[in-house]
Design a protein around this motif. Sequence first.
Motif: not given
Length: 434
Positions: A116-117, A382, A386, A390
């Motif tokens: 994750d970020n 993008d 992402e 997931k």
Amino acid sequence: MSRKLTWGAAVALVAVTASITVSLTYVYAMRNFNTKVADVNARQAMYTKLSEIDQKARQDYIGAVDETALNDGICAGYVAGLGDSQAKYLSAEKYKAYVSGNSGKNIGVGIKTARDNDGNMEVIEVMPNSPAEKSGIKKGDTIVSMDDKEIVRITYGDALNKLDGVSGSRVKFGILRRTEDAGASGGMEAKTEKLSITVTRAEYTERTITSSMINGNVAYLKISEFTDNNAEQFNTLLAQRIKEGAAGVVVDLRSNSGGSVGGMAAMLDTLLPAGNTVSYRNKAGKVTVEHTSNANEVSLPISVIIDRNTFGAAEIFASDIKDYKKGLLVGEKTAGFGTKDEVMPLSDGSAIILSVANYLTLNGNVFNGKGIDADVSKELTDAQRELLAKNQLAGEQDAQLQAAVSALIRQGANVSQAPGAAAEVPVESGAATD
């Protein structure tokens, strides 16, 4: 008028011929000898240097020497020095895990994660009946620590490697889980719960193929990896979708890590007509046909989705579908990993993996380092990438998936629910495959 060769001239001719033969043999022998001597000298220098390092380390190193770890490190360093990105040294323990993993069974926790970020591990899939599922880990959980060490400190890559391990070993996860509770206003409020869950690693079976019916009557099969045993599952799922009335087939090979070439070839055997499916060229230039397809084939239109993370065996799969003109490739150029990697067991239970040949397309071209081009180019944003990583990208929002369905219609499939605007006006790729 005939001319006779004199006795003296004949003797001279034989002598000249013999002299030339001896000279050529001598040149060849000297060249071969010099090569051998150079190899011997290089090896001698390598052994001498290694011995010198060993002598100094045992004499002055302040720490304790773990002989097993030292031997594994030397072997791993040698293989790394070859410069072959596919070459690996496997310790006895890792080789055992490799053999187990290639059969579709693994030893570990049994989850798939995405970074994750914040650098933590978001759980995107929990394998059915895995140790993780039995311990209560759920899809959507965020793993922030492992054995009381923060993921951001031990790095995501190292944490990923520690998900698998020896059967019976334990690992403690620090987890954040989002929940919803009734708030004071009567509405639902999102909260984050902190959990500590310990999982005992054990054998689990990784789910490598998923299937569904999309756009009304299109069979969709996503393959994350080829194993020695998942071709039977592929054939069963495909037969089921055809029985349900599929008008076409979409095979999704995005982020497919490759895996068993034999398992992949067994799937191609179901889809393609009679002919060669897998061949390779070795160091000596010899071409070997490794797998073939029989005459039975699926008659439905086929689209194969590929991207920059489509590797190895998956690239052979895509290349054959294209070269047999059995279907269209949709998405992006593949990764370009097309070497035949041979596993060579060693006497102490360890093994090395070396690239020993280049796999070839049906036309005899090498695609290693080049990749396979899509027939229909289509990229994701993008944000879409992402979500796809997931497993959260909805089918109708997946531009590559909908472009693959449009490609089926171009091939004559009677799709009951045509794609929306997201897949319209695909751009044709003019680049060659090889």
